[in-house]
Scaffold this motif. Sequence first.
Motif, PDB file in Angstrom:
ATOM      1  N   GLU A  57      21.444 -10.596  -5.221  1.00 54.00           N
ATOM      2  CA  GLU A  57      23.111  -9.987  -4.531  1.00 54.00           C
ATOM      3  C   GLU A  57      23.341  -8.889  -5.440  1.00 54.00           C
ATOM      4  N   GLY A  58      23.842  -7.395  -4.402  1.00 54.74           N
ATOM      5  CA  GLY A  58      24.840  -6.243  -4.946  1.00 54.74           C
ATOM      6  C   GLY A  58      23.773  -5.761  -5.838  1.00 54.74           C
ATOM      7  N   PHE A  59      22.491  -6.175  -5.825  1.00 50.58           N
ATOM      8  CA  PHE A  59      21.066  -5.068  -6.230  1.00 50.58           C
ATOM      9  C   PHE A  59      21.360  -3.816  -4.279  1.00 50.58           C
ATOM     10  N   ASP A  60      21.029  -2.548  -4.804  1.00 44.27           N
ATOM     11  CA  ASP A  60      20.469  -2.203  -3.261  1.00 44.27           C
ATOM     12  C   ASP A  60      19.198  -2.534  -3.191  1.00 44.27           C
ATOM     13  N   VAL A  61      18.927  -2.312  -2.120  1.00 44.86           N
ATOM     14  CA  VAL A  61      17.815  -3.142  -1.260  1.00 44.86           C
ATOM     15  C   VAL A  61      17.666  -1.074  -0.865  1.00 44.86           C
ATOM     16  N   ARG A  62      15.566  -0.982  -1.183  1.00 42.99           N
ATOM     17  CA  ARG A  62      15.678   0.406  -0.713  1.00 42.99           C
ATOM     18  C   ARG A  62      13.795  -0.021   0.493  1.00 42.99           C
ATOM     19  N   ALA A  63      13.875   0.987   0.769  1.00 40.93           N
ATOM     20  CA  ALA A  63      12.219   1.270   1.643  1.00 40.93           C
ATOM     21  C   ALA A  63      11.716   1.870   1.014  1.00 40.93           C
ATOM     22  N   ILE A  64      10.565   1.988   0.166  1.00 45.04           N
ATOM     23  CA  ILE A  64       9.536   2.635  -0.422  1.00 45.04           C
ATOM     24  C   ILE A  64       8.451   2.602   0.188  1.00 45.04           C
ATOM     25  N   SER A  65       7.407   3.262  -0.491  1.00 40.76           N
ATOM     26  CA  SER A  65       6.661   4.231   0.064  1.00 40.76           C
ATOM     27  C   SER A  65       5.662   4.522  -0.951  1.00 40.76           C
ATOM     28  N   ILE A  66       3.949   4.128  -1.650  1.00 39.70           N
ATOM     29  CA  ILE A  66       3.363   4.400  -2.350  1.00 39.70           C
ATOM     30  C   ILE A  66       2.075   4.914  -1.558  1.00 39.70           C
ATOM     31  N   ARG A  76       9.983  -3.328   1.132  1.00 41.83           N
ATOM     32  CA  ARG A  76      11.234  -3.065   0.262  1.00 41.83           C
ATOM     33  C   ARG A  76      11.112  -3.672  -0.717  1.00 41.83           C
ATOM     34  N   VAL A  77      12.435  -3.333  -1.575  1.00 41.96           N
ATOM     35  CA  VAL A  77      12.152  -2.862  -3.139  1.00 41.96           C
ATOM     36  C   VAL A  77      13.700  -3.409  -3.475  1.00 41.96           C
ATOM     37  N   ALA A  78      14.110  -4.279  -4.730  1.00 44.16           N
ATOM     38  CA  ALA A  78      15.366  -4.469  -4.769  1.00 44.16           C
ATOM     39  C   ALA A  78      15.662  -3.018  -5.889  1.00 44.16           C
ATOM     40  N   VAL A  79      16.536  -2.264  -5.857  1.00 39.96           N
ATOM     41  CA  VAL A  79      17.055  -1.295  -6.785  1.00 39.96           C
ATOM     42  C   VAL A  79      17.807  -1.946  -8.403  1.00 39.96           C
ATOM     43  N   ALA A  80      16.894  -1.398  -9.598  1.00 46.08           N
ATOM     44  CA  ALA A  80      17.362  -1.971 -10.687  1.00 46.08           C
ATOM     45  C   ALA A  80      17.726  -0.351 -10.967  1.00 46.08           C
ATOM     46  N   ASP A  81      18.990  -0.133 -11.118  1.00 51.20           N
ATOM     47  CA  ASP A  81      18.866   1.206 -12.034  1.00 51.20           C
ATOM     48  C   ASP A  81      20.369   1.625 -12.867  1.00 51.20           C
ATOM     49  N   SER A  82      21.083   0.591 -13.352  1.00 55.21           N
ATOM     50  CA  SER A  82      21.510   0.938 -14.328  1.00 55.21           C
ATOM     51  C   SER A  82      20.889  -0.399 -15.496  1.00 55.21           C
ATOM     52  N   ALA A  83      21.451   0.089 -16.403  1.00 55.19           N
ATOM     53  CA  ALA A  83      21.053  -0.688 -17.925  1.00 55.19           C
ATOM     54  C   ALA A  83      21.389  -2.605 -17.395  1.00 55.19           C
ATOM     55  N   LEU A  96      11.300 -14.096  -4.045  1.00 55.39           N
ATOM     56  CA  LEU A  96      11.362 -13.056  -3.482  1.00 55.39           C
ATOM     57  C   LEU A  96      12.124 -12.902  -2.360  1.00 55.39           C
ATOM     58  N   GLY A  97      12.495 -14.205  -1.250  1.00 55.97           N
ATOM     59  CA  GLY A  97      13.132 -13.640   0.063  1.00 55.97           C
ATOM     60  C   GLY A  97      11.999 -12.791   0.976  1.00 55.97           C
ATOM     61  N   ASP A  98      12.619 -11.735   1.141  1.00 58.86           N
ATOM     62  CA  ASP A  98      12.290 -11.091   1.750  1.00 58.86           C
ATOM     63  C   ASP A  98      11.672  -8.785   1.322  1.00 58.86           C
ATOM     64  N   LEU A  99      11.935  -9.580   0.485  1.00 55.86           N
ATOM     65  CA  LEU A  99      11.520  -7.963  -0.838  1.00 55.86           C
ATOM     66  C   LEU A  99       9.990  -8.301  -1.375  1.00 55.86           C
ATOM     67  N   ASP A 100       9.934  -7.361  -1.287  1.00 55.65           N
ATOM     68  CA  ASP A 100       8.816  -7.090  -1.969  1.00 55.65           C
ATOM     69  C   ASP A 100       8.499  -6.273  -3.472  1.00 55.65           C
ATOM     70  N   GLY A 101       9.455  -6.740  -4.042  1.00 53.99           N
ATOM     71  CA  GLY A 101       9.416  -6.398  -5.758  1.00 53.99           C
ATOM     72  C   GLY A 101      10.832  -5.657  -5.955  1.00 53.99           C
ATOM     73  N   MET A 102      10.043  -5.788  -6.856  1.00 49.18           N
ATOM     74  CA  MET A 102      11.220  -4.251  -7.809  1.00 49.18           C
ATOM     75  C   MET A 102      11.252  -3.099  -7.657  1.00 49.18           C
ATOM     76  N   LEU A 103      11.834  -2.032  -8.041  1.00 50.60           N
ATOM     77  CA  LEU A 103      12.365  -0.543  -8.275  1.00 50.60           C
ATOM     78  C   LEU A 103      12.788  -0.190  -9.588  1.00 50.60           C
ATOM     79  N   PHE A 104      12.567   0.041 -10.432  1.00 48.48           N
ATOM     80  CA  PHE A 104      13.335   0.023 -11.728  1.00 48.48           C
ATOM     81  C   PHE A 104      13.487   1.877 -12.114  1.00 48.48           C
ATOM     82  N   GLU A 162       7.941  -2.759  -9.283  1.00 50.02           N
ATOM     83  CA  GLU A 162       6.962  -4.165  -9.760  1.00 50.02           C
ATOM     84  C   GLU A 162       7.022  -4.996  -8.126  1.00 50.02           C
ATOM     85  N   VAL A 163       5.611  -5.679  -8.368  1.00 49.73           N
ATOM     86  CA  VAL A 163       4.667  -6.575  -7.525  1.00 49.73           C
ATOM     87  C   VAL A 163       4.706  -8.175  -7.629  1.00 49.73           C
ATOM     88  N   PRO A 164       4.463  -8.833  -6.350  1.00 55.77           N
ATOM     89  CA  PRO A 164       3.681  -9.763  -6.907  1.00 55.77           C
ATOM     90  C   PRO A 164       1.911  -9.786  -7.545  1.00 55.77           C
TER      91      PRO A 164
END
Length: 181
Positions: A57-66, A76-83, A96-104, A162-164
């Motif tokens: 909670e508090g992480f930005d969530v964003r749709a990305i594509s590869i 659909r990923v949580a975004v980790a853009d701070s240290a 991961l709930g509805d998330l597919d992973g995390m984008l750093f 990161e994804v499972p």
Amino acid sequence: MRRLVPILLFALLAASCAAGQVPDLPDLTTRAPVTLTPTTTGPPTTTEPPVVPAELEGFDVRAISIADGELTYSLRVAVADSAAERAQGLMGLVDLGDLDGMLFIYDSPTTSTFWMKDTLIPLDIAFFNADGKWVNNFTMQPCLDEECETYSAEGEYVYAVEVPDAGFAGLTPAAVLDIDL
């Protein structure tokens, strides 16, 4: 009739493979499997907020594509853009709930290493440079010990996804990340 069921299942599986379908990721925990589904239209858009684990909670969530050749993986990923967010990553999560992973996201090209300290599920990680071009990818194993293996990209990167486990098994050097900044 019993003989037809396996034949029909095989025919459906063969048809989905021929259509370029990416199989479901394995269910490695109690969570529902994550599906990396190729599309031709880019990341899905929805008006409903995704279910996000309390730890994120508090992480930005964003749709990305590869985009990878003829396939496009929509995530659909949580975004980790701070240290602090990058340090937390997916530690302690089994769902991961509805998330597919995390984008750093890093502010500039880096060679920072990753580790799986207190991470409970195996993860695939893919690294991308500032232009979104693939650097490399591999699988990382959970670690509950005090000392854990570290994982490094084969070059500088700005983005890591990161994804499972097995989510990036078929990713090729042609892969390009699009995060719509």
